[in-house]
Design a protein around this motif. Structure first.
Motif, PDB file in Angstrom:
ATOM      1  N   LYS A  13       0.950  -1.210   0.071  1.00 34.03           N
ATOM      2  CA  LYS A  13      -0.068   0.071   0.025  1.00 34.03           C
ATOM      3  C   LYS A  13       0.849   1.501  -0.004  1.00 34.03           C
ATOM      4  O   LYS A  13       0.879   2.312  -0.705  1.00 34.03           O
ATOM      5  CB  LYS A  13      -0.904  -0.240   1.081  1.00 34.03           C
ATOM      6  N   PHE A  14       1.940   1.253   0.559  1.00 33.71           N
ATOM      7  CA  PHE A  14       3.057   2.297   0.766  1.00 33.71           C
ATOM      8  C   PHE A  14       3.582   2.480  -0.585  1.00 33.71           C
ATOM      9  O   PHE A  14       3.877   3.620  -1.217  1.00 33.71           O
ATOM     10  CB  PHE A  14       3.908   2.176   1.838  1.00 33.71           C
ATOM     11  N   LEU A  61       3.027   8.793  11.990  1.00 33.09           N
ATOM     12  CA  LEU A  61       4.200   8.241  11.647  1.00 33.09           C
ATOM     13  C   LEU A  61       4.994   8.473  12.991  1.00 33.09           C
ATOM     14  O   LEU A  61       5.246   9.836  13.138  1.00 33.09           O
ATOM     15  CB  LEU A  61       5.024   8.253  10.534  1.00 33.09           C
ATOM     16  N   THR A  62       5.703   7.559  13.549  1.00 31.65           N
ATOM     17  CA  THR A  62       6.620   8.025  14.839  1.00 31.65           C
ATOM     18  C   THR A  62       7.976   8.001  14.481  1.00 31.65           C
ATOM     19  O   THR A  62       8.242   7.550  13.200  1.00 31.65           O
ATOM     20  CB  THR A  62       6.432   6.980  15.895  1.00 31.65           C
ATOM     21  N   GLN A  63       8.781   8.452  15.018  1.00 29.47           N
ATOM     22  CA  GLN A  63      10.002   8.817  14.533  1.00 29.47           C
ATOM     23  C   GLN A  63      10.697   7.248  14.340  1.00 29.47           C
ATOM     24  O   GLN A  63      11.618   7.137  13.511  1.00 29.47           O
ATOM     25  CB  GLN A  63      11.124   9.455  15.878  1.00 29.47           C
ATOM     26  N   GLU A  64      10.448   6.278  15.365  1.00 37.47           N
ATOM     27  CA  GLU A  64      10.942   4.983  15.197  1.00 37.47           C
ATOM     28  C   GLU A  64      10.375   4.443  13.968  1.00 37.47           C
ATOM     29  O   GLU A  64      11.329   3.780  13.111  1.00 37.47           O
ATOM     30  CB  GLU A  64      10.429   4.137  16.370  1.00 37.47           C
ATOM     31  N   ARG A  72      15.036   0.544   6.007  1.00 36.83           N
ATOM     32  CA  ARG A  72      14.844  -0.778   5.161  1.00 36.83           C
ATOM     33  C   ARG A  72      13.998  -0.556   3.843  1.00 36.83           C
ATOM     34  O   ARG A  72      14.067  -1.368   2.962  1.00 36.83           O
ATOM     35  CB  ARG A  72      13.959  -1.579   6.149  1.00 36.83           C
ATOM     36  N   CYS A  73      13.555   0.336   3.671  1.00 37.89           N
ATOM     37  CA  CYS A  73      12.880   0.869   2.290  1.00 37.89           C
ATOM     38  C   CYS A  73      13.341   1.669   1.561  1.00 37.89           C
ATOM     39  O   CYS A  73      13.153   2.962   1.447  1.00 37.89           O
ATOM     40  CB  CYS A  73      11.326   1.388   2.644  1.00 37.89           C
ATOM     41  N   TYR A  74      14.731   1.441   1.233  1.00 40.30           N
ATOM     42  CA  TYR A  74      15.445   2.470   0.496  1.00 40.30           C
ATOM     43  C   TYR A  74      15.062   2.792  -0.902  1.00 40.30           C
ATOM     44  O   TYR A  74      15.723   3.852  -1.170  1.00 40.30           O
ATOM     45  CB  TYR A  74      16.711   1.587   0.190  1.00 40.30           C
ATOM     46  N   PHE A  75      14.057   2.381  -1.309  1.00 40.05           N
ATOM     47  CA  PHE A  75      13.382   2.593  -2.598  1.00 40.05           C
ATOM     48  C   PHE A  75      12.304   3.742  -2.554  1.00 40.05           C
ATOM     49  O   PHE A  75      11.860   4.169  -3.257  1.00 40.05           O
ATOM     50  CB  PHE A  75      12.503   1.595  -3.241  1.00 40.05           C
ATOM     51  N   PHE A  76      12.325   4.090  -1.293  1.00 39.82           N
ATOM     52  CA  PHE A  76      11.245   5.448  -1.083  1.00 39.82           C
ATOM     53  C   PHE A  76      12.255   6.920  -0.990  1.00 39.82           C
ATOM     54  O   PHE A  76      13.430   6.748  -0.394  1.00 39.82           O
ATOM     55  CB  PHE A  76      10.544   5.441   0.158  1.00 39.82           C
ATOM     56  N   ASP A  77      11.929   7.816  -1.479  1.00 38.78           N
ATOM     57  CA  ASP A  77      12.600   9.018  -1.692  1.00 38.78           C
ATOM     58  C   ASP A  77      12.413   9.662  -0.342  1.00 38.78           C
ATOM     59  O   ASP A  77      11.373   9.606   0.360  1.00 38.78           O
ATOM     60  CB  ASP A  77      12.584   9.762  -2.803  1.00 38.78           C
ATOM     61  N   PRO A  78      13.148  10.670   0.070  1.00 35.22           N
ATOM     62  CA  PRO A  78      12.918  11.489   1.402  1.00 35.22           C
ATOM     63  C   PRO A  78      11.950  12.299   1.266  1.00 35.22           C
ATOM     64  O   PRO A  78      11.069  12.433   2.506  1.00 35.22           O
ATOM     65  CB  PRO A  78      14.474  12.067   1.538  1.00 35.22           C
ATOM     66  N   VAL A  79      11.262  12.777   0.115  1.00 41.09           N
ATOM     67  CA  VAL A  79      10.264  13.504  -0.019  1.00 41.09           C
ATOM     68  C   VAL A  79       8.994  12.788   0.513  1.00 41.09           C
ATOM     69  O   VAL A  79       7.969  13.238   1.060  1.00 41.09           O
ATOM     70  CB  VAL A  79      10.124  14.228  -1.205  1.00 41.09           C
ATOM     71  N   PHE A  80       8.896  11.602  -0.080  1.00 35.97           N
ATOM     72  CA  PHE A  80       7.805  10.669   0.240  1.00 35.97           C
ATOM     73  C   PHE A  80       7.739  10.235   1.915  1.00 35.97           C
ATOM     74  O   PHE A  80       6.619  10.227   2.325  1.00 35.97           O
ATOM     75  CB  PHE A  80       7.834   9.334  -0.654  1.00 35.97           C
ATOM     76  N   ILE A  81       8.828  10.094   2.476  1.00 38.60           N
ATOM     77  CA  ILE A  81       9.030   9.548   3.796  1.00 38.60           C
ATOM     78  C   ILE A  81       8.615  10.955   4.648  1.00 38.60           C
ATOM     79  O   ILE A  81       7.668  10.736   5.580  1.00 38.60           O
ATOM     80  CB  ILE A  81      10.304   8.950   4.249  1.00 38.60           C
ATOM     81  N   PHE A  83       6.396  13.090   3.623  1.00 33.18           N
ATOM     82  CA  PHE A  83       5.002  13.158   3.349  1.00 33.18           C
ATOM     83  C   PHE A  83       4.200  12.285   4.180  1.00 33.18           C
ATOM     84  O   PHE A  83       3.222  12.571   4.862  1.00 33.18           O
ATOM     85  CB  PHE A  83       4.608  12.792   1.979  1.00 33.18           C
ATOM     86  N   LEU A  84       4.690  10.936   4.213  1.00 34.49           N
ATOM     87  CA  LEU A  84       4.241  10.107   5.216  1.00 34.49           C
ATOM     88  C   LEU A  84       4.128  10.558   6.834  1.00 34.49           C
ATOM     89  O   LEU A  84       3.216  10.455   7.555  1.00 34.49           O
ATOM     90  CB  LEU A  84       4.886   8.789   5.133  1.00 34.49           C
ATOM     91  N   GLU A  85       5.218  11.258   7.139  1.00 36.16           N
ATOM     92  CA  GLU A  85       5.157  11.962   8.657  1.00 36.16           C
ATOM     93  C   GLU A  85       4.072  13.186   8.643  1.00 36.16           C
ATOM     94  O   GLU A  85       3.498  13.120   9.813  1.00 36.16           O
ATOM     95  CB  GLU A  85       6.431  12.419   8.689  1.00 36.16           C
TER      96      GLU A  85
END
Length: 387
Positions: A13-14, A61-64, A72-81, A83-85
């Motif tokens: 889903k992510f 989304l927690t900091q952990e 572990r999800c190296y295929f996600f760019d920092p912009v997306f991560i 966004f999830l936050e």
């Protein structure tokens, strides 16, 4: 509160959410719940479910969790991560209605947002149902240990895929721990991102049927697989390289799977129909395109148990690498009948302001299991020459 962690959801889903944001950020869609097993839901179920959905607005989304995804999800760019936050579930996107024992659930909104609802809603429906029915799980840890030992004995690489139809979060949690302990290196991970973090294992998943369903509705059924795979590669550049084959039947998929894509993707996934026949088709396809089948992976994920895993392993031994995604057999083998429920994409627009929705449908390698509008299913079958 049933869903207590933002990442109590499946990786796919992510991953598709990320792809949607990159490729189709304006798309607007509907999903609908289908009660395949004709379960009769108890009085007051919808009200209780609305309470659970409303509570999800507080998840974040927690900091952990963020650090785990970054690692572990190296295929996600920092912009997306990032966004999830900042993402928050909007309960207004979910409409729940109950008429006697019949339950209706419809999700509507921007695709990049609503894509996250499917798995947690199914998990809520399943766990809430068993709570309201007073069901108690029986001996699931002992069973999980026995299964883990048996799969290790078969030397079967496998992952746990049971979030959607689990008996409860607690059952899935304990089962994942038991499998990891009993199978050693043959346990490859879990589709559930939170549990992958908790047990320091790999979150597993790639692409869902809805990815191809959207492309079929927007671009046409002959182009759906090609367009879907090209768009996936444009986002992930070769990562998350297991292609799903059966959205418009496996035969249709292999007829459009180019040599370039076959070399780029690590392998393909079986999710309906005869797994042995699928294996023969996949191996034959690779041989025909002069690709060494032993360099590729077949992922099997359709209603697996120990017997079917052994049958498949015996059939493909030495011919290709095989791995298994096992769901309800792990997460809801507790002495009750698991619910047969799904949530599927039903309507799509390329832009919210488009005048009308287009119907999204899914075929299957099992006759009678096609999903969606009947007229549109008939159109897709005739367009693909599957009559």
């Amino acid at each position: 509160m049933i869903i207590q962690h933002f990442t109590d959801n499946d990786l796919y889903k992510f991953s598709v959410m990320h792809a949607i944001q990159k490729r189709y950020p304006w798309s607007y869609v509907k999903y609908a719940f289908t009660n395949r097993g004709k379960t009769d839901f108890p009085e007051g179920f919808a009200e209780r479910m609305r309470e659970e959905v409303a509570a999800m607005a507080n998840l974040k989304l927690t900091q952990e969790e963020k650090r785990f995804i970054e690692k572990r999800c190296y295929f996600f760019d920092p912009v997306f991560i990032d966004f999830l936050e900042g993402y928050r579930y909007d309960p207004a996107e979910v409409q729940i209605v109950q008429t006697d024992g019949d339950l209706s659930v419809v999700i509507e909104g921007y695709w990049y947002r609503t894509v996250l609802w499917e798995v947690p809603l199914l998990a809520i429906i399943s766990e809430l149902y068993f709570k309201m029915m007073g069901a108690t799980p029986q001996d699931f840890v002992g069973k999980a240990i026995q299964k883990g030992v048996a799969l290790k004995g078969l030397e079967a690489d496998y992952s746990e895929f049971g979030t959607r139809r689990r008996f409860s979060f607690d059952v899935q949690d304990k089962v994942v721990g038991a499998l990891q302990e009993s199978s050693g290196d043959f346990f490859k991970g879990t589709s559930n991102v939170y549990l992958a973090m908790k047990y320091n294992t790999t979150p597993i998943g790639t692409m869902p049927h809805e990815w191809f369903m959207y492309h079929g509705a927007i671009f046409g059924y002959r182009s759906a697989n090609i367009k879907g795979l090209e768009a996936w590669v444009a986002v992930y550049d070769g990562s998350l390289g297991i292609a799903l084959t059966d959205t418009y039947t496996t035969d249709s998929f292999f007829s459009s799977f180019s040599q370039k894509q076959a070399k780029l993707f690590d392998g393909v996934r079986h999710d309906s129909g005869d797994p042995l026949l699928f294996a023969d088709k996949a191996i034959g396809f690779y041989e025909k395109t002069r690709i060494d089948p032993t360099s590729k992976t077949l992922v099997f994920s359709d209603s697996l148990n120990l017997q079917t895993v052994k049958q498949i392993k015996d059939h493909v031994a030495g011919r290709i690498h095989d791995t298994y995604g096992i769901g309800t057999f792990f997460s809801n083998d507790v002495g009750v009948k698991a619910l047969n429920i799904v949530i599927k994409l039903t309507d799509v627009k390329a832009h919210k302001n488009d005048p009308k929705y287009l119907k999204a449908v899914k075929l299957s390698d099992v006759e009678g299991k096609h999903t969606g509008d009947e007229k549109e299913i008939d159109l897709s079958i005739r367009t693909l020459g599957l009559e």
